[in-house]
Design a protein around this motif. Structure first.
Motif, PDB file in Angstrom:
ATOM      1  N   LEU A  27      38.265  40.865  94.485  1.00 60.53           N
ATOM      2  CA  LEU A  27      37.705  41.884  93.598  1.00 60.53           C
ATOM      3  C   LEU A  27      37.500  43.203  94.335  1.00 60.53           C
ATOM      4  N   PHE A  28      37.128  43.126  95.615  1.00 65.68           N
ATOM      5  CA  PHE A  28      36.992  44.338  96.412  1.00 65.68           C
ATOM      6  C   PHE A  28      38.349  45.030  96.568  1.00 65.68           C
ATOM      7  N   ASN A  29      39.388  44.242  96.827  1.00 64.55           N
ATOM      8  CA  ASN A  29      40.724  44.815  96.986  1.00 64.55           C
ATOM      9  C   ASN A  29      41.208  45.513  95.720  1.00 64.55           C
ATOM     10  N   LEU A  30      40.834  44.967  94.571  1.00 63.93           N
ATOM     11  CA  LEU A  30      41.280  45.532  93.302  1.00 63.93           C
ATOM     12  C   LEU A  30      40.511  46.799  92.922  1.00 63.93           C
ATOM     13  N   ALA A  31      39.493  47.149  93.714  1.00 68.81           N
ATOM     14  CA  ALA A  31      38.688  48.344  93.417  1.00 68.81           C
ATOM     15  C   ALA A  31      39.122  49.572  94.207  1.00 68.81           C
ATOM     16  N   ILE A  32      40.090  49.439  95.107  1.00 69.32           N
ATOM     17  CA  ILE A  32      40.475  50.577  95.941  1.00 69.32           C
ATOM     18  C   ILE A  32      41.508  51.442  95.222  1.00 69.32           C
ATOM     19  N   PRO A  33      41.589  52.732  95.554  1.00 71.92           N
ATOM     20  CA  PRO A  33      42.540  53.618  94.855  1.00 71.92           C
ATOM     21  C   PRO A  33      43.979  53.142  94.887  1.00 71.92           C
ATOM     22  N   ALA A  34      44.405  52.506  95.988  1.00 74.67           N
ATOM     23  CA  ALA A  34      45.788  52.038  96.082  1.00 74.67           C
ATOM     24  C   ALA A  34      46.102  50.963  95.049  1.00 74.67           C
ATOM     25  N   ALA A  35      45.068  50.330  94.479  1.00 68.14           N
ATOM     26  CA  ALA A  35      45.264  49.297  93.465  1.00 68.14           C
ATOM     27  C   ALA A  35      45.143  49.861  92.053  1.00 68.14           C
ATOM     28  N   SER A  36      45.233  51.171  91.907  1.00 71.27           N
ATOM     29  CA  SER A  36      45.142  51.796  90.589  1.00 71.27           C
ATOM     30  C   SER A  36      46.298  51.359  89.687  1.00 71.27           C
ATOM     31  N   ILE A  37      46.013  51.272  88.405  1.00 73.99           N
ATOM     32  CA  ILE A  37      47.009  50.805  87.431  1.00 73.99           C
ATOM     33  C   ILE A  37      47.928  51.954  87.028  1.00 73.99           C
ATOM     34  N   VAL A  38      49.227  51.707  87.086  1.00 79.01           N
ATOM     35  CA  VAL A  38      50.225  52.729  86.757  1.00 79.01           C
ATOM     36  C   VAL A  38      50.877  52.414  85.413  1.00 79.01           C
ATOM     37  N   SER A  39      51.480  53.427  84.832  1.00 80.57           N
ATOM     38  CA  SER A  39      52.200  53.270  83.562  1.00 80.57           C
ATOM     39  C   SER A  39      53.621  52.796  83.844  1.00 80.57           C
ATOM     40  N   PRO A  40      54.015  51.622  83.343  1.00 85.67           N
ATOM     41  CA  PRO A  40      55.383  51.144  83.577  1.00 85.67           C
ATOM     42  C   PRO A  40      56.441  52.135  83.105  1.00 85.67           C
ATOM     43  N   SER A  41      56.259  52.682  81.915  1.00 86.54           N
ATOM     44  CA  SER A  41      57.285  53.577  81.377  1.00 86.54           C
ATOM     45  C   SER A  41      57.392  54.854  82.207  1.00 86.54           C
ATOM     46  N   HIS A  42      56.274  55.354  82.690  1.00 87.25           N
ATOM     47  CA  HIS A  42      56.304  56.596  83.471  1.00 87.25           C
ATOM     48  C   HIS A  42      56.949  56.356  84.833  1.00 87.25           C
ATOM     49  N   VAL A  43      56.606  55.256  85.483  1.00 87.80           N
ATOM     50  CA  VAL A  43      57.206  54.953  86.793  1.00 87.80           C
ATOM     51  C   VAL A  43      58.715  54.776  86.650  1.00 87.80           C
ATOM     52  N   LYS A  44      59.138  54.088  85.614  1.00 89.99           N
ATOM     53  CA  LYS A  44      60.576  53.879  85.401  1.00 89.99           C
ATOM     54  C   LYS A  44      61.290  55.206  85.137  1.00 89.99           C
ATOM     55  N   ALA A  45      60.631  56.078  84.400  1.00 86.93           N
ATOM     56  CA  ALA A  45      61.250  57.364  84.078  1.00 86.93           C
ATOM     57  C   ALA A  45      61.317  58.292  85.287  1.00 86.93           C
ATOM     58  N   MET A  46      60.266  58.273  86.115  1.00 86.53           N
ATOM     59  CA  MET A  46      60.187  59.182  87.264  1.00 86.53           C
ATOM     60  C   MET A  46      60.895  58.630  88.496  1.00 86.53           C
ATOM     61  N   GLY A  47      60.731  57.317  88.730  1.00 79.95           N
ATOM     62  CA  GLY A  47      61.224  56.741  89.972  1.00 79.95           C
ATOM     63  C   GLY A  47      60.215  56.993  91.088  1.00 79.95           C
ATOM     64  N   SER A  48      60.319  56.245  92.173  1.00 81.73           N
ATOM     65  CA  SER A  48      59.344  56.322  93.256  1.00 81.73           C
ATOM     66  C   SER A  48      59.366  57.652  93.985  1.00 81.73           C
ATOM     67  N   ASP A  49      60.465  58.399  93.891  1.00 85.49           N
ATOM     68  CA  ASP A  49      60.540  59.689  94.581  1.00 85.49           C
ATOM     69  C   ASP A  49      59.816  60.791  93.815  1.00 85.49           C
ATOM     70  N   ARG A  50      59.968  60.818  92.483  1.00 84.68           N
ATOM     71  CA  ARG A  50      59.369  61.896  91.689  1.00 84.68           C
ATOM     72  C   ARG A  50      57.907  61.644  91.354  1.00 84.68           C
ATOM     73  N   ILE A  51      57.535  60.372  91.261  1.00 84.56           N
ATOM     74  CA  ILE A  51      56.180  60.076  90.806  1.00 84.56           C
ATOM     75  C   ILE A  51      55.124  60.505  91.821  1.00 84.56           C
ATOM     76  N   ILE A  52      55.526  60.705  93.070  1.00 87.06           N
ATOM     77  CA  ILE A  52      54.556  61.127  94.079  1.00 87.06           C
ATOM     78  C   ILE A  52      54.004  62.513  93.784  1.00 87.06           C
ATOM     79  N   SER A  53      54.738  63.330  93.049  1.00 89.29           N
ATOM     80  CA  SER A  53      54.262  64.672  92.707  1.00 89.29           C
ATOM     81  C   SER A  53      54.118  64.877  91.205  1.00 89.29           C
ATOM     82  N   GLU A  54      54.495  63.878  90.402  1.00 92.30           N
ATOM     83  CA  GLU A  54      54.367  63.970  88.948  1.00 92.30           C
ATOM     84  C   GLU A  54      53.667  62.714  88.429  1.00 92.30           C
ATOM     85  N   PRO A  55      52.403  62.527  88.818  1.00 95.19           N
ATOM     86  CA  PRO A  55      51.702  61.293  88.450  1.00 95.19           C
ATOM     87  C   PRO A  55      51.221  61.297  87.011  1.00 95.19           C
ATOM     88  N   MET A  56      50.997  60.116  86.466  1.00 90.35           N
ATOM     89  CA  MET A  56      50.349  59.972  85.170  1.00 90.35           C
ATOM     90  C   MET A  56      49.553  58.679  85.179  1.00 90.35           C
TER      91      MET A  56
END
Length: 551
Positions: free
Chosen positions: A197-226
């Motif tokens: 539960l502690f691990n799931l509370a850190i910022p790195a464990a934040s929930i992302v949008s599947p559709s947005h990640v797929k649309a942006m890709g790992s390279d673009r999402i670093i500067s175009e987050p949602m």
């Protein structure tokens, strides 16, 4: 063990949290009361005095909150960055399944409305709240949770990107996630893992949008987050600032301020000068020498807060002279920690004689450790001679930004250089920008010594000793199967006393092998203006600013 928001932690998590953070329960705040009154840094009972009406009918201040940062952010895709500046911004754009409470390190539900843990500790059933949405209006559902974590742990996932976090959020104890309905996610484990539960509370464990990640890709999402957090990214000007804009409504509540600026100020004197002029409202990293006469400060509060941290030198055990255990031990005996923390670090720390900070499960004072690295130049010189590396030249990497665990910057590297000269070693200092330093050390193939540090993500000892010296991605390239076995046993141990004993045994092995030079455990030194309201200083890296406003 069914739980609800009114009963936010499992009995086990509560027991652990109470023991973990006893030392974080005290906060030293030095308010400087002036003609205008005094600081009220803890109250959120008064609504912002001015602002525009939000969708929920409450007020949102139009005055921007300005937060100083000692370095620019790196990436805004939750599993990618490892620097605290990026993660502080990530925490405002995204939400997590769990959060830490406002002032302690107790776990409370975030996106999770209620949850249940199986008696054997291998199934965690999370019921998600149904009113959370990403900023495009799409729901935060079980599919998004499954996508978020499978992307981290599954190297074959089409959007896989984790690097530093693969084994730190969900390790080899994790099996898979089941989604029996749209708002239920079940984490299935191979074996019990107490810090989950502690691990799931850190910022790195934040929930992302599947559709947005797929649309942006790992390279673009670093500067175009949602994300689904209370703020969205409005502008990121490299090496200048990050501007966030509040969403009109959010499941947490309407944010108190329309705009948050994270302003990049690498120079410590500049940060303090801006605070004095009221140009920034919060400086999360202050250098002691820049404060001056505290009594002469106006409209400013200085905050000193112990927090779980470690300042240390990484020893790459696979590089050159650092392959010698005797040499690594010599590096530990050669430094006068008391002199360093009271002189170079100006009293902002206490000496460190091992990886675990005070108050954490498994922590022991120096006299209880099997290996005690006291200041002993004769012993250090003898160990250097025994290693066969007298007169060796070793490169020490450091960075150009102040950090809470190292408020002295390169001056600390220069002090170490002088200390090691006294035992017959020539230290070649190479200073890098903070982002470049992180990338270089992350490669684990370039550095020999690296002056670094660690601040709690979760406050659990697993986040310290296992991450730094047990995980496959540790920056020292250190491997000891006996120590790792003890750490992994401790991960699933539900009895805090037994767990503490396992970590103590593991720490003794690590100290004997000396994959690092342990220097200090820091206090966080911050400054804020008295007109910044609602602010609560937190023991971990990320300050939550959505309930903060400028009066």
């Amino acid at each position: 063990m069914p739980l609800s928001p009114a009963q936010p932690q499992s009995r086990l998590s509560t027991q652990i949290a109470r023991k973990l953070f006893a030392f974080c329960s005290f906060l030293i705040v030095l308010p400087l009361f002036l003609a205008c009154g005094g600081g009220d840094s803890g109250s959120t009972s008064t609504a912002p005095a001015e602002g525009s009406a939000s969708a929920g009918g409450s007020k949102m201040s139009t005055k921007p909150v300005v937060v100083s940062m000692p370095a620019d952010i790196q990436k805004l895709d939750p599993p990618q960055p490892t620097d605290g500046n990026s993660l502080a911004v990530v925490a405002h754009i995204y939400d997590r399944l769990f959060d830490f409470d406002d002032t302690e390190l107790n776990v409370v539900p975030g996106l999770v409305e209620s949850y249940e843990i199986s008696e054997d500790g291998t199934r965690y059933t999370f019921k998600l709240r149904e009113d959370a949405t990403f900023s495009d209006g799409s729901p935060v559902n079980a599919e998004a949770v499954k996508f978020t974590f499978e992307r981290i742990v599954d190297t074959e996932h089409p959007e896989h990107y984790a690097i530093a976090w693969t084994n730190d959020i969900l390790g080899d104890w994790f099996s898979h996630i089941e989604t029996p309905d749209e708002y239920t996610a079940v984490f299935v484990l191979h074996r019990p893992f107490v810090p989950l539960l502690f691990n799931l509370a850190i910022p790195a464990a934040s929930i992302v949008s599947p559709s947005h990640v797929k649309a942006m890709g790992s390279d673009r999402i670093i500067s175009e987050p949602m994300g689904s957090g209370p703020y969205v990214l409005e502008e990121w000007k490299k090496d200048a600032y990050v501007r966030l804009r509040a969403r009109d409504s959010h499941w947490r509540s309407t944010p108190k301020s329309r705009t948050i600026f994270f302003r990049v100020q690498k120079d410590a004197n500049q940060r303090m000068a801006s605070l004095k002029r009221g140009e920034v409202h919060l400086v999360p990293v202050l250098s002691p020498e820049t404060i001056g006469d505290r009594a002469a400060l106006k409209d400013i509060e200085i905050i000193e807060q112990p927090f779980p941290s470690l300042g240390y030198v990484i020893c790459n055990v696979e590089k050159g002279p650092l392959q010698s255990k005797e040499l690594r031990q010599a590096l530990n005996y050669a430094i006068d920690r008391e002199s360093i923390v009271n002189g170079v670090l100006e009293g902002t720390s206490i000496p460190s004689y091992g990886p675990l900070p005070p108050g954490m499960i498994g922590y022991r004072p120096l006299e209880e450790k099997a290996v005690q690295y006291t200041y002993d130049l004769e012993k250090a010189r003898a160990l250097v001679k025994a290693s066969g590396h007298e007169g060796a030249t070793i490169k020490l990497l450091c960075f150009d930004a102040d950090r809470p665990y190292n408020t002295a910057g390169v001056r600390l590297a220069e002090r170490l250089q002088e200390d090691y000269r006294q035992i017959g070693l020539d230290i070649d200092i190479e200073q890098m920008d903070f982002g470049g330093f992180l990338e270089t050390v992350r490669q684990r193939t370039v550095h020999e010594l690296a002056l670094s540090g660690w601040m709690a993500d979760t406050g659990d000892p697993d986040n310290f000793i296992y991450y730094l010296f047990g995980s496959d991605t540790n920056r020292a390239n250190y491997k000891n199967l006996d120590a790792r076995r003890l750490m992994e046993e401790a991960q699933g141990e539900q009895d805090p006393e037994r767990r503490a004993a396992l970590y103590a045994q593991a720490e003794d092995i690590v100290l004997e092998d000396a994959p690092a030079v342990f220097i200090n455990h820091a206090k966080r030194l911050k400054g804020k203006t008295t007109n910044l309201k609602g602010y609560k200083s937190h023991p971990i890296e990320v300050d939550r600013m959505w309930d903060v406003w400028v009066e």
